[in-house]
Design a protein around this motif. Structure first.
Motif, short mmCIF file in Angstrom:
data_model
loop_
_atom_site.label_atom_id
_atom_site.label_comp_id
_atom_site.label_asym_id
_atom_site.label_seq_id
_atom_site.Cartn_x
_atom_site.Cartn_y
_atom_site.Cartn_z
N PRO A 16 9.60 2.81 -6.23
CA PRO A 16 8.40 3.39 -5.64
C PRO A 16 7.35 3.72 -6.69
CG PRO A 16 10.14 5.02 -5.74
CD PRO A 16 10.75 3.71 -6.17
N LEU A 17 6.12 3.81 -6.25
CA LEU A 17 5.04 4.23 -7.12
C LEU A 17 5.19 5.72 -7.45
CD1 LEU A 17 2.12 2.46 -5.23
CD2 LEU A 17 3.00 1.81 -7.48
N ASN A 18 4.71 6.09 -8.62
CA ASN A 18 4.72 7.50 -9.03
C ASN A 18 3.38 8.11 -8.64
OD1 ASN A 18 4.60 9.97 -10.41
ND2 ASN A 18 5.93 9.22 -12.06
N ALA A 19 3.34 8.71 -7.45
CA ALA A 19 2.07 9.21 -6.91
C ALA A 19 1.45 10.27 -7.80
CB ALA A 19 2.28 9.74 -5.50
N GLY A 43 0.30 1.54 9.28
CA GLY A 43 -0.12 0.28 9.86
C GLY A 43 -1.07 -0.46 8.94
N SER A 44 -2.15 0.21 8.53
CA SER A 44 -3.17 -0.40 7.69
C SER A 44 -3.91 0.70 6.94
CB SER A 44 -4.15 -1.21 8.54
OG SER A 44 -5.36 -1.45 7.85
N GLU A 68 4.15 0.42 2.13
CA GLU A 68 4.41 -0.62 3.13
C GLU A 68 3.32 -0.58 4.18
OE1 GLU A 68 8.05 -2.01 6.09
OE2 GLU A 68 7.70 0.14 5.76
N GLN A 69 2.84 -1.76 4.58
CA GLN A 69 1.90 -1.88 5.68
C GLN A 69 2.57 -2.68 6.79
OE1 GLN A 69 -2.71 -1.71 4.57
NE2 GLN A 69 -1.77 -3.64 3.97
N ASN A 81 1.02 -8.85 6.16
CA ASN A 81 2.23 -8.05 6.13
C ASN A 81 3.15 -8.52 5.00
OD1 ASN A 81 1.63 -6.50 8.53
ND2 ASN A 81 2.04 -8.37 9.69
N ALA A 82 3.91 -7.59 4.45
CA ALA A 82 4.83 -7.90 3.35
C ALA A 82 5.91 -6.83 3.30
CB ALA A 82 4.06 -7.94 2.03
N PRO A 83 7.05 -7.13 2.67
CA PRO A 83 8.12 -6.13 2.56
C PRO A 83 7.66 -4.88 1.81
CG PRO A 83 8.93 -8.33 2.01
CD PRO A 83 7.43 -8.44 2.12
N ALA A 84 8.33 -3.78 2.08
CA ALA A 84 7.99 -2.52 1.42
C ALA A 84 8.08 -2.65 -0.09
CB ALA A 84 8.95 -1.42 1.90
#
Length: 293
Positions: A16-19, A43-44, A68-69, A81-84
């Motif tokens: 995951p990203l480091n927010a 969703g978007s 993820e979108q 769309n793409a995997p998380a």
């Protein structure tokens, strides 16, 4: 203990990203953006930020990122769309300090910024397909690895804003591609595929390009946007077919961009016709040597 199937670390190749670190590096006072948020899933990001802008709950300079979108959108409502955690999915809210007639350059500017950032941070050459696609080379073939979506948004205050979305495929594997013509940085053999530095590079380069464009009053020549886009545009000097609403089409050689960022096509009889992104349903390259039709 085995992590749950939907856990953040299910795929160890996609951390995951480091927010928190991104926020410290990219928002004021250290960075160029006003606010930054990372969503686990949505969703978007464009739709979310459009809704917040209309409600007056997001300020210009807000960056919204999704791991993820599930309902990502491209131009003309096409799905993305793409995997998380397999790519960069982000939108920024802008209040462009430039005349409204120059805002058509914003998606082209974003394409330039993304290409420059990927060249530096990912170590991969990226070409631009007018008006909003990012192309990379996979096994000798040009593939779409990213796209840009710009939406003008009315606000309660009466001043329109722009939501600018960027999507880039980073770690998609061949069996995960949504369509045969898609690609990813991993499939292109990019040496840099860590999403944190890639995201930082994209957002810093975008902020820098926006600043120079605004300082030039939105002038594409003075700001360097038109020159950079033309230099990196794979569409120019190719035979193309621009499909327009209602079944009309323009066939010829893409020869230039005009002052509004429209693509100028020279048809078989020598006529030059400019088409805008808003008018084009599809832009397709034609085989080299094809007749003008």
């Amino acid at each position: 203990m085995t992590p749950p199937a939907d856990g953040r670390w299910t795929d160890l190749d996609r951390p995951p990203l480091n927010a928190g670190a991104l926020r410290r590096a990219l928002t004021a006072p250290a960075g160029p953006w006003a606010a930054l948020e990372v969503l686990e899933s949505t969703g978007s990001t464009n739709a979310d930020l459009v809704e917040r802008a209309r409600a007056g709950t997001a300020v210009p300079g807000t960056v919204l990122i999704a791991e993820e979108q599930t309902g990502g959108r491209g131009r003309l409502g096409r799905s993305w769309n793409a995997p998380a955690r397999s790519g960069l999915f982000l939108s920024v809210l802008l209040s462009p300090r430039a005349p409204g007639e120059r805002w058509g350059w914003l998606p082209l500017l974003a394409g330039v910024a993304a290409a420059e950032a990927l060249a530096r941070a990912a170590g991969v050459d990226t070409a631009l397909k007018w008006p909003n696609d990012l192309l990379i080379t996979v096994e000798g073939e040009e593939r779409k690895a990213g796209g840009i979506l710009a939406e003008r948004v009315p606000t309660p205050a009466g001043e329109p804003l722009v939501v600018l979305g960027v999507g880039i495929n980073v770690s998609l594997r061949a069996d995960e591609l949504p369509v045969p013509g898609a690609g990813s940085l991993v499939l292109a053999g990019a040496p840099g595929t860590d999403r944190d530095p890639l995201l930082r590079a994209v957002l810093r380069t975008l902020a820098d390009r926006l600043r120079r464009w605004e300082e030039a009053g939105g002038d594409p020549v003075t700001s360097g946007v038109s020159g950079a886009y033309t230099a990196g545009c794979a569409t120019l000097d190719r035979e193309v077919r621009a499909e327009l609403p209602g079944g009309d089409e323009v066939i010829g050689r893409a020869v230039a961009l005009d002052g509004d960022g429209r693509l100028v096509i020279r048809t078989g009889d020598g006529t030059r016709r400019a088409v805008s992104a808003a008018d084009v349903v599809h832009l397709r390259a034609r085989p080299t040597g094809a007749g003008q039709g």
